[in-house]
Write a protein that holds these residues in place. Structure first.
Motif, PDB file in Angstrom:
ATOM      1  N   ARG A  52      20.294 -21.459 -14.938  1.00 48.38           N
ATOM      2  CA  ARG A  52      21.273 -21.923 -13.966  1.00 48.38           C
ATOM      3  C   ARG A  52      20.909 -23.361 -13.569  1.00 48.38           C
ATOM      4  NH1 ARG A  52      24.098 -17.209 -12.364  1.00 48.38           N
ATOM      5  NH2 ARG A  52      25.698 -18.717 -11.753  1.00 48.38           N
ATOM      6  N   LEU A  53      21.663 -23.974 -12.714  1.00 44.25           N
ATOM      7  CA  LEU A  53      21.409 -25.360 -12.358  1.00 44.25           C
ATOM      8  C   LEU A  53      20.068 -25.536 -11.654  1.00 44.25           C
ATOM      9  CD1 LEU A  53      24.963 -26.371 -11.085  1.00 44.25           C
ATOM     10  CD2 LEU A  53      23.830 -27.241 -13.151  1.00 44.25           C
ATOM     11  N   CYS A  65      16.966 -22.787 -10.757  1.00 40.77           N
ATOM     12  CA  CYS A  65      17.398 -21.391 -10.701  1.00 40.77           C
ATOM     13  C   CYS A  65      17.466 -20.786 -12.105  1.00 40.77           C
ATOM     14  CB  CYS A  65      18.764 -21.304 -10.036  1.00 40.77           C
ATOM     15  SG  CYS A  65      19.368 -19.619  -9.819  1.00 40.77           S
ATOM     16  N   VAL A  66      16.892 -19.601 -12.253  1.00 37.18           N
ATOM     17  CA  VAL A  66      16.982 -18.873 -13.511  1.00 37.18           C
ATOM     18  C   VAL A  66      17.388 -17.429 -13.217  1.00 37.18           C
ATOM     19  CG1 VAL A  66      15.291 -20.323 -14.688  1.00 37.18           C
ATOM     20  CG2 VAL A  66      14.530 -18.244 -13.568  1.00 37.18           C
ATOM     21  N   GLN A  67      18.083 -16.849 -14.178  1.00 38.99           N
ATOM     22  CA  GLN A  67      18.540 -15.464 -14.088  1.00 38.99           C
ATOM     23  C   GLN A  67      17.944 -14.678 -15.245  1.00 38.99           C
ATOM     24  OE1 GLN A  67      22.830 -14.721 -13.404  1.00 38.99           O
ATOM     25  NE2 GLN A  67      22.749 -13.491 -15.273  1.00 38.99           N
ATOM     26  N   LEU A  68      17.346 -13.531 -14.932  1.00 41.40           N
ATOM     27  CA  LEU A  68      16.753 -12.668 -15.942  1.00 41.40           C
ATOM     28  C   LEU A  68      17.459 -11.317 -15.926  1.00 41.40           C
ATOM     29  CD1 LEU A  68      13.012 -13.457 -15.162  1.00 41.40           C
ATOM     30  CD2 LEU A  68      14.367 -14.377 -17.052  1.00 41.40           C
ATOM     31  N   GLY A 112      18.984 -22.052  -5.061  1.00 43.26           N
ATOM     32  CA  GLY A 112      18.996 -23.030  -3.978  1.00 43.26           C
ATOM     33  C   GLY A 112      20.270 -23.842  -3.910  1.00 43.26           C
ATOM     34  N   ALA A 113      20.225 -24.883  -3.089  1.00 44.70           N
ATOM     35  CA  ALA A 113      21.417 -25.688  -2.826  1.00 44.70           C
ATOM     36  C   ALA A 113      21.874 -26.492  -4.034  1.00 44.70           C
ATOM     37  CB  ALA A 113      21.159 -26.625  -1.650  1.00 44.70           C
ATOM     38  N   PHE A 114      20.983 -26.720  -5.005  1.00 42.53           N
ATOM     39  CA  PHE A 114      21.368 -27.449  -6.206  1.00 42.53           C
ATOM     40  C   PHE A 114      21.864 -26.516  -7.314  1.00 42.53           C
ATOM     41  CE2 PHE A 114      18.362 -31.343  -5.535  1.00 42.53           C
ATOM     42  CZ  PHE A 114      19.001 -31.609  -4.335  1.00 42.53           C
ATOM     43  N   SER A 115      21.754 -25.215  -7.119  1.00 42.99           N
ATOM     44  CA  SER A 115      22.241 -24.263  -8.120  1.00 42.99           C
ATOM     45  C   SER A 115      23.710 -23.945  -7.841  1.00 42.99           C
ATOM     46  CB  SER A 115      21.392 -22.990  -8.107  1.00 42.99           C
ATOM     47  OG  SER A 115      21.419 -22.362  -6.838  1.00 42.99           O
ATOM     48  N   LEU A 135      17.577 -25.874 -21.743  1.00 42.42           N
ATOM     49  CA  LEU A 135      18.858 -25.200 -21.793  1.00 42.42           C
ATOM     50  C   LEU A 135      19.771 -25.854 -20.770  1.00 42.42           C
ATOM     51  CD1 LEU A 135      17.610 -21.484 -21.746  1.00 42.42           C
ATOM     52  CD2 LEU A 135      18.256 -22.817 -23.769  1.00 42.42           C
ATOM     53  N   THR A 136      21.012 -26.052 -21.128  1.00 38.67           N
ATOM     54  CA  THR A 136      21.981 -26.495 -20.132  1.00 38.67           C
ATOM     55  C   THR A 136      22.403 -25.288 -19.309  1.00 38.67           C
ATOM     56  OG1 THR A 136      23.813 -26.197 -21.679  1.00 38.67           O
ATOM     57  CG2 THR A 136      22.798 -28.377 -21.575  1.00 38.67           C
ATOM     58  N   ALA A 137      22.920 -25.541 -18.120  1.00 32.31           N
ATOM     59  CA  ALA A 137      23.305 -24.456 -17.232  1.00 32.31           C
ATOM     60  C   ALA A 137      24.305 -23.530 -17.928  1.00 32.31           C
ATOM     61  CB  ALA A 137      23.901 -25.022 -15.951  1.00 32.31           C
ATOM     62  N   GLY A 138      23.985 -22.254 -17.907  1.00 28.10           N
ATOM     63  CA  GLY A 138      24.833 -21.246 -18.554  1.00 28.10           C
ATOM     64  C   GLY A 138      24.334 -20.824 -19.917  1.00 28.10           C
ATOM     65  N   ASP A 139      23.421 -21.616 -20.515  1.00 23.84           N
ATOM     66  CA  ASP A 139      22.851 -21.242 -21.809  1.00 23.84           C
ATOM     67  C   ASP A 139      21.853 -20.096 -21.628  1.00 23.84           C
ATOM     68  OD1 ASP A 139      24.313 -23.112 -23.144  1.00 23.84           O
ATOM     69  OD2 ASP A 139      22.660 -24.531 -23.458  1.00 23.84           O
ATOM     70  N   CYS A 140      21.696 -19.314 -22.689  1.00 23.39           N
ATOM     71  CA  CYS A 140      20.848 -18.125 -22.643  1.00 23.39           C
ATOM     72  C   CYS A 140      19.781 -18.169 -23.742  1.00 23.39           C
ATOM     73  CB  CYS A 140      21.676 -16.859 -22.815  1.00 23.39           C
ATOM     74  SG  CYS A 140      22.998 -16.654 -21.590  1.00 23.39           S
ATOM     75  N   ALA A 141      18.707 -17.431 -23.507  1.00 23.18           N
ATOM     76  CA  ALA A 141      17.658 -17.267 -24.517  1.00 23.18           C
ATOM     77  C   ALA A 141      17.121 -15.849 -24.386  1.00 23.18           C
ATOM     78  CB  ALA A 141      16.539 -18.282 -24.310  1.00 23.18           C
ATOM     79  N   GLU A 142      16.758 -15.265 -25.510  1.00 26.39           N
ATOM     80  CA  GLU A 142      16.129 -13.946 -25.507  1.00 26.39           C
ATOM     81  C   GLU A 142      14.619 -14.134 -25.456  1.00 26.39           C
ATOM     82  OE1 GLU A 142      17.538 -11.024 -25.284  1.00 26.39           O
ATOM     83  OE2 GLU A 142      19.589 -11.849 -25.326  1.00 26.39           O
ATOM     84  N   LEU A 143      13.976 -13.423 -24.548  1.00 26.91           N
ATOM     85  CA  LEU A 143      12.525 -13.538 -24.380  1.00 26.91           C
ATOM     86  C   LEU A 143      11.831 -12.315 -24.966  1.00 26.91           C
ATOM     87  CD1 LEU A 143      12.395 -14.830 -20.692  1.00 26.91           C
ATOM     88  CD2 LEU A 143      12.749 -16.119 -22.794  1.00 26.91           C
TER      89      LEU A 143
END
Length: 210
Positions: free
Chosen positions: A6-7, A10-13, A25-28, A202-210
């Motif tokens: 995310r921006l 911020c990251v989403q798992l 946060g405020a920049f996400s 990664l740009t915001a919205g891009d995904c990766a498999e861990l």
């Protein structure tokens, strides 16, 4: 796990149908915390902690829980009894099925005249480490390091040395909202050449498999 950038920091798992969000946060994105099953916040600065966004996520779903340090928890715990958990260095916990270890205690030095706030990093599933605003070395193997690439408190030589010390299998940029597209190739070139690990962004919205 699936990682969605995310921006800014911020990251989403996602794992087994559950979602964990770190530092909305405020920049996400305004909706970065919405839909999460668990929320983690590394420290109190507004680009990592935006109270309104956390309240919106907690209000939207009474099952959502937040894990963070005391300075943030104190602002939210009275309104959400039993749902806001205070953590610190050395703690371990399970958040929506994600195993989390806490590393670190203080924000990096911005300037000697600016008091340092507390800051914690989160190692998720023994794999991904998000240090917040510090160059914390967790002292355990890290597969994916979320790398604070550009901030008022760091310079590229420190980021390179941090990569060399942590020795992750790969590093992905965070804390990048301040970095213009014009400067990105300069940072990428230095980190790729000198960091000693697979580095990417990664740009915001891009995904990766861990």
């Amino acid at each position: 796990m699936k990682l969605t950038k995310r921006l800014h920091s911020c990251v989403q798992l996602e794992k087994d149908g559950l979602t964990l969000v770190i530092d909305p946060g405020a920049f996400s994105e305004p909706d970065a915390g919405l839909g999460a099953d668990a929320l983690l916040v590394t420290h109190e600065h507004p680009d990592h902690f935006e109270e309104g966004r956390l309240r919106a996520a907690l209000d939207a779903d009474p099952a959502v829980r937040l894990w963070t340090l005391r300075s943030v928890a104190e602002k939210l715990a009275p309104a959400y009894p039993g749902r806001v958990h205070t953590v610190g260095h050395g703690d371990t916990f399970t958040a929506a099925g994600f195993e989390v270890q806490v590393h670190g205690e203080l924000h990096a030095v911005i300037h000697p005249d600016i008091p340092r706030v507390t800051n914690v990093g989160f190692l998720v599933e023994g794999s991904l480490f998000h240090p917040g605003d510090a160059l914390t070395v967790p002292g355990v193997p890290v597969d994916t390091l979320m790398l604070p690439v550009h901030a008022p408190w760091n310079k590229v030589s420190e980021v390179i040395d941090y990569l060399r010390e942590v020795k992750p299998r790969r590093a992905l940029d965070i804390h990048d909202a301040y970095l213009s597209d014009l400067a990105r190739p300069i940072y990428d070139s230095a980190l790729n050449a000198l960091g000693g690990t697979d580095h990417g962004r990664l740009t915001a919205g891009d995904c990766a498999e861990l």
